[in-house]
Design a protein around this motif. Structure first.
Motif, PDB file in Angstrom:
ATOM      1  N   GLY A 262      -6.076  23.821 -29.937  1.00 43.08           N
ATOM      2  CA  GLY A 262      -6.639  23.161 -31.106  1.00 43.08           C
ATOM      3  C   GLY A 262      -6.912  21.697 -30.868  1.00 43.08           C
ATOM      4  N   TYR A 263      -6.096  20.840 -31.462  1.00 45.59           N
ATOM      5  CA  TYR A 263      -6.316  19.401 -31.380  1.00 45.59           C
ATOM      6  C   TYR A 263      -6.124  18.877 -29.959  1.00 45.59           C
ATOM      7  CZ  TYR A 263      -6.528  18.844 -36.451  1.00 45.59           C
ATOM      8  OH  TYR A 263      -6.902  18.912 -37.771  1.00 45.59           O
ATOM      9  N   ASP A 264      -6.810  17.789 -29.680  1.00 48.83           N
ATOM     10  CA  ASP A 264      -6.679  17.140 -28.376  1.00 48.83           C
ATOM     11  C   ASP A 264      -5.334  16.437 -28.245  1.00 48.83           C
ATOM     12  OD1 ASP A 264      -8.055  16.009 -25.838  1.00 48.83           O
ATOM     13  OD2 ASP A 264      -7.329  14.214 -26.870  1.00 48.83           O
ATOM     14  N   TYR A 265      -4.795  15.958 -29.362  1.00 48.67           N
ATOM     15  CA  TYR A 265      -3.538  15.198 -29.334  1.00 48.67           C
ATOM     16  C   TYR A 265      -2.608  15.699 -30.432  1.00 48.67           C
ATOM     17  CZ  TYR A 265      -0.319  11.362 -30.304  1.00 48.67           C
ATOM     18  OH  TYR A 265       0.817  10.624 -30.550  1.00 48.67           O
ATOM     19  N   TYR A 266      -1.348  15.912 -30.064  1.00 49.87           N
ATOM     20  CA  TYR A 266      -0.318  16.317 -31.019  1.00 49.87           C
ATOM     21  C   TYR A 266       0.875  15.376 -30.918  1.00 49.87           C
ATOM     22  CZ  TYR A 266      -2.469  20.877 -32.019  1.00 49.87           C
ATOM     23  OH  TYR A 266      -3.314  21.880 -32.425  1.00 49.87           O
ATOM     24  N   SER A 267       1.526  15.176 -32.062  1.00 52.15           N
ATOM     25  CA  SER A 267       2.799  14.472 -32.081  1.00 52.15           C
ATOM     26  C   SER A 267       3.747  15.234 -32.993  1.00 52.15           C
ATOM     27  CB  SER A 267       2.627  13.035 -32.588  1.00 52.15           C
ATOM     28  OG  SER A 267       3.872  12.349 -32.604  1.00 52.15           O
ATOM     29  N   VAL A 268       4.953  15.503 -32.506  1.00 56.33           N
ATOM     30  CA  VAL A 268       5.994  16.188 -33.275  1.00 56.33           C
ATOM     31  C   VAL A 268       7.233  15.318 -33.237  1.00 56.33           C
ATOM     32  CG1 VAL A 268       7.379  18.278 -33.514  1.00 56.33           C
ATOM     33  CG2 VAL A 268       5.028  18.434 -32.658  1.00 56.33           C
ATOM     34  N   TRP A 269       7.916  15.163 -34.371  1.00 52.83           N
ATOM     35  CA  TRP A 269       9.080  14.276 -34.402  1.00 52.83           C
ATOM     36  C   TRP A 269      10.126  14.773 -35.398  1.00 52.83           C
ATOM     37  CZ3 TRP A 269       4.325  13.286 -36.429  1.00 52.83           C
ATOM     38  CH2 TRP A 269       4.252  13.094 -37.802  1.00 52.83           C
TER      39      TRP A 269
ATOM     40  N   GLY B 280      11.460  14.409 -29.966  1.00 55.10           N
ATOM     41  CA  GLY B 280      10.004  14.479 -29.964  1.00 55.10           C
ATOM     42  C   GLY B 280       9.413  13.183 -29.452  1.00 55.10           C
ATOM     43  N   LYS B 281       8.384  12.697 -30.110  1.00 53.65           N
ATOM     44  CA  LYS B 281       7.749  11.450 -29.688  1.00 53.65           C
ATOM     45  C   LYS B 281       8.333  10.288 -30.486  1.00 53.65           C
ATOM     46  CE  LYS B 281       3.516  13.583 -28.001  1.00 53.65           C
ATOM     47  NZ  LYS B 281       2.042  13.693 -28.059  1.00 53.65           N
ATOM     48  N   TYR B 282       8.563   9.181 -29.797  1.00 50.93           N
ATOM     49  CA  TYR B 282       9.225   8.051 -30.443  1.00 50.93           C
ATOM     50  C   TYR B 282       8.818   6.750 -29.760  1.00 50.93           C
ATOM     51  CZ  TYR B 282      12.383   8.497 -26.430  1.00 50.93           C
ATOM     52  OH  TYR B 282      12.893   8.574 -25.154  1.00 50.93           O
ATOM     53  N   ARG B 283       9.227   5.642 -30.359  1.00 50.72           N
ATOM     54  CA  ARG B 283       8.981   4.305 -29.824  1.00 50.72           C
ATOM     55  C   ARG B 283      10.276   3.506 -29.838  1.00 50.72           C
ATOM     56  NH1 ARG B 283       3.646   2.493 -29.407  1.00 50.72           N
ATOM     57  NH2 ARG B 283       2.120   4.112 -29.914  1.00 50.72           N
ATOM     58  N   VAL B 284      10.426   2.652 -28.842  1.00 50.97           N
ATOM     59  CA  VAL B 284      11.616   1.823 -28.706  1.00 50.97           C
ATOM     60  C   VAL B 284      11.181   0.382 -28.470  1.00 50.97           C
ATOM     61  CG1 VAL B 284      13.783   1.459 -27.461  1.00 50.97           C
ATOM     62  CG2 VAL B 284      12.838   3.764 -27.652  1.00 50.97           C
ATOM     63  N   SER B 285      11.902  -0.531 -29.076  1.00 51.03           N
ATOM     64  CA  SER B 285      11.675  -1.954 -28.835  1.00 51.03           C
ATOM     65  C   SER B 285      13.015  -2.611 -28.567  1.00 51.03           C
ATOM     66  CB  SER B 285      11.006  -2.603 -30.048  1.00 51.03           C
ATOM     67  OG  SER B 285      10.852  -3.996 -29.850  1.00 51.03           O
TER      68      SER B 285
ATOM     69  N   SER C 111      16.970  -4.431 -31.285  1.00 47.17           N
ATOM     70  CA  SER C 111      16.634  -3.137 -30.711  1.00 47.17           C
ATOM     71  C   SER C 111      16.276  -2.196 -31.857  1.00 47.17           C
ATOM     72  CB  SER C 111      17.805  -2.561 -29.910  1.00 47.17           C
ATOM     73  OG  SER C 111      18.126  -3.401 -28.833  1.00 47.17           O
ATOM     74  N   THR C 112      15.102  -1.594 -31.801  1.00 42.86           N
ATOM     75  CA  THR C 112      14.682  -0.672 -32.844  1.00 42.86           C
ATOM     76  C   THR C 112      14.238   0.639 -32.224  1.00 42.86           C
ATOM     77  OG1 THR C 112      12.429  -1.551 -32.807  1.00 42.86           O
ATOM     78  CG2 THR C 112      13.948  -2.525 -34.393  1.00 42.86           C
ATOM     79  N   LEU C 113      14.456   1.701 -32.959  1.00 36.72           N
ATOM     80  CA  LEU C 113      14.127   3.057 -32.522  1.00 36.72           C
ATOM     81  C   LEU C 113      13.500   3.772 -33.703  1.00 36.72           C
ATOM     82  CD1 LEU C 113      14.406   5.533 -30.623  1.00 36.72           C
ATOM     83  CD2 LEU C 113      16.722   5.814 -31.498  1.00 36.72           C
ATOM     84  N   ARG C 114      12.300   4.309 -33.521  1.00 38.11           N
ATOM     85  CA  ARG C 114      11.655   5.007 -34.624  1.00 38.11           C
ATOM     86  C   ARG C 114      10.751   6.118 -34.099  1.00 38.11           C
ATOM     87  NH1 ARG C 114       6.430   3.194 -35.941  1.00 38.11           N
ATOM     88  NH2 ARG C 114       5.661   1.506 -34.622  1.00 38.11           N
ATOM     89  N   ALA C 115      10.527   7.103 -34.951  1.00 37.46           N
ATOM     90  CA  ALA C 115       9.661   8.224 -34.602  1.00 37.46           C
ATOM     91  C   ALA C 115       8.227   7.750 -34.464  1.00 37.46           C
ATOM     92  CB  ALA C 115       9.765   9.313 -35.668  1.00 37.46           C
ATOM     93  N   HIS C 116       7.482   8.389 -33.562  1.00 36.44           N
ATOM     94  CA  HIS C 116       6.066   8.068 -33.359  1.00 36.44           C
ATOM     95  C   HIS C 116       5.236   9.051 -34.173  1.00 36.44           C
ATOM     96  CE1 HIS C 116       2.368   6.833 -31.489  1.00 36.44           C
ATOM     97  NE2 HIS C 116       2.143   8.048 -31.025  1.00 36.44           N
ATOM     98  N   ALA C 117       4.846   8.600 -35.380  1.00 33.97           N
ATOM     99  CA  ALA C 117       4.073   9.443 -36.288  1.00 33.97           C
ATOM    100  C   ALA C 117       2.650   8.947 -36.390  1.00 33.97           C
ATOM    101  CB  ALA C 117       4.728   9.457 -37.668  1.00 33.97           C
TER     102      ALA C 117
ATOM    103  N   TYR D 245       3.775   5.553 -26.208  1.00 35.70           N
ATOM    104  CA  TYR D 245       4.923   6.235 -26.788  1.00 35.70           C
ATOM    105  C   TYR D 245       5.793   6.873 -25.701  1.00 35.70           C
ATOM    106  CZ  TYR D 245       2.320  10.572 -25.999  1.00 35.70           C
ATOM    107  OH  TYR D 245       1.633  11.613 -25.418  1.00 35.70           O
ATOM    108  N   LEU D 246       7.013   7.232 -26.084  1.00 31.86           N
ATOM    109  CA  LEU D 246       7.920   7.994 -25.230  1.00 31.86           C
ATOM    110  C   LEU D 246       8.095   9.380 -25.841  1.00 31.86           C
ATOM    111  CD1 LEU D 246      10.607   5.242 -24.517  1.00 31.86           C
ATOM    112  CD2 LEU D 246       8.714   5.933 -23.051  1.00 31.86           C
ATOM    113  N   GLN D 247       8.555  10.337 -25.033  1.00 32.51           N
ATOM    114  CA  GLN D 247       8.668  11.716 -25.495  1.00 32.51           C
ATOM    115  C   GLN D 247       9.927  12.347 -24.922  1.00 32.51           C
ATOM    116  OE1 GLN D 247       5.189  14.672 -25.877  1.00 32.51           O
ATOM    117  NE2 GLN D 247       6.110  15.227 -23.925  1.00 32.51           N
ATOM    118  N   GLY D 248      10.777  12.797 -25.822  1.00 35.45           N
ATOM    119  CA  GLY D 248      12.041  13.390 -25.384  1.00 35.45           C
ATOM    120  C   GLY D 248      13.092  13.186 -26.450  1.00 35.45           C
ATOM    121  N   ALA D 249      14.133  12.418 -26.124  1.00 35.63           N
ATOM    122  CA  ALA D 249      15.228  12.184 -27.062  1.00 35.63           C
ATOM    123  C   ALA D 249      15.728  10.760 -26.924  1.00 35.63           C
ATOM    124  CB  ALA D 249      16.371  13.170 -26.811  1.00 35.63           C
ATOM    125  N   ALA D 250      16.161  10.203 -28.049  1.00 34.96           N
ATOM    126  CA  ALA D 250      16.730   8.855 -28.069  1.00 34.96           C
ATOM    127  C   ALA D 250      17.749   8.789 -29.192  1.00 34.96           C
ATOM    128  CB  ALA D 250      15.638   7.801 -28.259  1.00 34.96           C
ATOM    129  N   ALA D 251      18.795   8.012 -28.983  1.00 38.60           N
ATOM    130  CA  ALA D 251      19.847   7.909 -29.990  1.00 38.60           C
ATOM    131  C   ALA D 251      20.483   6.528 -29.951  1.00 38.60           C
ATOM    132  CB  ALA D 251      20.914   8.980 -29.769  1.00 38.60           C
TER     133      ALA D 251
END
Length: 662
Positions: free
Chosen positions: A196-203, A218-223, A250-256, A263-269
């Motif tokens: 379907g779509y060319d790009y997907y993001s799941v979080w 899923g996909k996320y961003r870190v600063s 330091s901030t951590l949030r989902a990439h929506a 972006y990064l993809q996997g897991a972060a905590a």
């Protein structure tokens, strides 16, 4: 010209005012911010926060730091007030925060609400999520009323751009969703896009579960820190540095977001080890686009996300990026200290073409390692912050800031940076004049003067030195940038004026391929605006530019927007006339759009831009938006080039958006 009649009629009956915080974005945006993924991320984040505001009685420091208009001192004072006097009973209590002026308080109220404290909500239960969770389904699309050259032959898909997003939230404790996006010309349910779509993001993001501050799958961003090692979150331009760069966190949030870059993809905590100490760890493995050399190595990593032609599709997902990292942060009594490490392994060796002098120190290799230490100390009247980083070769990058509040009228800021020309980081994004965290040193001085609630003046001066060659600059060079902006508010009117002067150096094009001298490029840009907010809204804006480099180029644009809200129906519209001598003297126009639709366009040549947007809130749950925009050029019969070429002097697009909350 039929649409002009429709525009005039619609505005005279009922129209829509913009998101109230968009005025802030428009005031701090400058020319180099146009089209950057950082600004797109900023806009989408603020859209999301407006739709899902923060509970002031449960807000965290990290959540407050998502708001770009809050300074380090304001965040600190808010946290101190909530600790000493919380819970907050009314938004009127914000007047007790001395550093929050009227304008900032007004902006702040669009992103927060007063919630009741209920300790039982700290325990996330599936029953509560099912019963009280809120879902939102949104779909958007763009229909072009023209044909590009690539639509006839070259593009693998149809000419329509569209995306959909589903998100479920439960307070600020749970956020989960899926997003699919498609650019015009990309194949849909065929070829490499058989799904379907060319790009997907799941979080999936969980927050405030005991010692677990945040978990993202899923996909996320870190600063981290000030961005010298890792910042794939958002950032703003020079004008907003006076407010937000004093923060080190330091901030951590989902990439929506629809953005396919950084972006990064996997897991972060993030886990709270003690009252003052937190640890963040993340792991990512994702495919990336890259241009390949004949020996199979990667010449460049691509971030545009376009996969419309066979050549673009050949570059899709042919590089695997594996990244690991950790951050340890101490936060107590206004003091922050952090240690950060990021390691990256690429499945193909990164081997850029270094024949050009300015590329000789670009990142290369398979394995990358960056380490940094960051700090900040914030008090009500001053703040210091900084970060120092090294890469695996020992090259250094450092950034340090000092900001002062002198009474209620003056705010001063100084920023010094030094980025070695040998320093490289795949994820570094921070303050710079040249656009890279490499090959630059400089000093930034800024001042804000607000003698009364009606008057405000902002100014900065920035000097940058580049010891190594850059694109179109074959030797050591320097640059200077200065800006002054003054605004006056009275009753429902706001008047403002801005002037910016940039001095840069470039190779003399008359010297051929081996230039031996540099020429000065002088850029003047200015803006005058008059804005009225009342029963209807009105904004009149005049932009001008003057560019001197061998020749003098001028540009001018006069624009007008109007808005009015009437019950469930909102309309807004605008028109702008522009005339520039060349692309170098291009002018810029920010215009409203559907939710999550960032629109800061640039115009060159001679022409007219006009648009009309309607939003119908059919019920509390259902919203429909349509925007029709037209650009007519008077000096050409062909728009664009290559596959994007349009054999017409006019370009018309229709944007449609549907949202259902349930």
């Amino acid at each position: 010209m039929a649409i002009l009649g429709l525009l005039a009629f619609g505005i005279s009956v009922c129209a829509q005012s913009e998101h109230p915080w968009e005025s802030y974005l428009r005031e701090v945006m400058t020319a180099e911010d146009v089209g950057t993924t950082a600004w797109e991320e900023t806009y989408e984040t603020l859209c999301d926060l407006e739709q899902h505001p923060l509970d002031l009685n449960r807000v965290t420091r990290e959540q407050l730091e998502q708001l770009p208009f809050l300074s380090a001192q304001q965040v600190e004072e808010l946290m101190i007030y909530l600790y000493r006097y919380g819970p907050v009973k009314s938004l009127a209590e914000l007047q007790m925060i001395r550093s929050l002026d009227y304008g900032t308080r007004k902006l702040f109220t669009y992103f927060i609400y007063i919630g009741e404290l209920d300790d039982s909500r700290q325990r996330l239960r599936l029953k509560d999520v099912v019963t009280h969770g809120r879902s939102e389904l949104m779909a958007s699309g763009r229909v072009p009323f023209y044909q590009r050259k690539g639509d006839e032959a070259g593009y693998q898909g149809y000419p329509y751009r569209h995306w959909m997003k589903y998100q479920m939230t439960y307070g600020d404790q749970l956020k989960a969703g899926v997003l699919g996006a498609q650019d015009a010309g990309e194949p849909f349910f065929k070829g490499k896009n058989r799904l379907g779509y060319d790009y997907y993001s799941v979080w999936l993001q969980l927050k405030k579960q005991g010692r677990l501050e945040s978990l993202v799958l899923g996909k996320y961003r870190v600063s981290t820190g000030l961005g010298l090692v890792l910042n794939n979150s958002f950032g703003l331009g020079k004008l907003s540095m006076l407010q937000n760069l004093g923060r080190s966190s330091s901030t951590l949030r989902a990439h929506a977001s629809r953005s396919s870059a950084d972006y990064l993809q996997g897991a972060a905590a993030t886990v709270r080890l003690s009252k003052a100490l937190t640890a963040t760890a993340f792991a990512s493995c994702r495919k990336m686009d890259a241009t390949l050399n004949t020996d199979g190595t990667a010449a460049t990593i691509l971030t545009s996300g376009y996969h419309r032609t066979e050549k673009e599709l050949e570059k899709k997902n042919n590089l695997t990026n594996t990244t690991f990292g950790a951050c340890l942060a101490l936060q107590t009594n206004g003091l922050h200290a952090g240690l950060n490490v990021v390691g990256t392994h690429l499945s193909r060796e990164l081997k850029p073409n270094t024949k050009a002098l300015y590329r000789q120190h670009y990142a290369r290799g398979r394995d990358f390692l960056n380490l940094s230490a960051d700090y900040s100390y914030t008090r009500p009247h001053f703040a210091v912050s900084g970060e120092t980083a090294v890469n695996r070769d020992g090259a250094l990058a450092t950034l340090n800031t000092l900001s002062l509040r002198l009474g209620s009228e003056w705010t001063l800021m100084a920023l010094y940076r030094f980025y070695s020309y040998r320093y490289t980081s795949l994820y570094a994004h921070s303050y710079s004049d040249g656009g890279r965290i490499q090959n630059e040193s400089g000093l930034y001085l800024g001042v804000t003067w607000q003698p009364s609630p009606r008057w405000k003046a902002v100014a900065y001066a920035d000097y940058a030195y580049f010891p190594w060659a850059r694109y179109q600059v074959s030797q050591t060079s320097h640059a200077w940038d200065g800006l002054l902006q003054v605004s006056h508010s009275r009753a429902r009117w706001t008047l403002s004026a801005r002037y910016r002067l940039r001095l840069r150096q470039k190779d003399d094009p008359q010297n051929g391929e081996t230039p031996s001298s540099l020429l000065g490029l002088t850029e003047h840009r200015g803006r005058l605006t008059a804005e009225y907010v009342g029963l209807f809204t009105s904004r009149t804006q005049l932009d001008f530019s003057l560019i001197s480099f061998n020749e003098r180029d001028q540009g001018l644009m006069l624009s007008q927007t109007l808005g009015y809200t009437h019950r469930w129906l909102r309309l807004n519209g605008g028109v702008g006339v522009f005339h520039t001598d060349s692309y170098d003297s291009r002018v810029y126009l920010y215009e409203q759009g559907p939710l999550y639709a960032y629109s800061f366009a640039q115009f060159s040549g001679e022409g007219l831009r006009y648009w009309l947007m309607a939003r119908a809130d059919i019920s509390r749950r259902v919203m429909f938006t349509a925007k029709l925009g037209v650009t007519d050029y008077f000096d050409r019969s062909v728009i664009g080039s290559s596959y994007q070429q349009i054999n017409s002097s006019s370009q018309t697009d229709l944007d449609l958006q549907f949202r259902w909350r349930f």
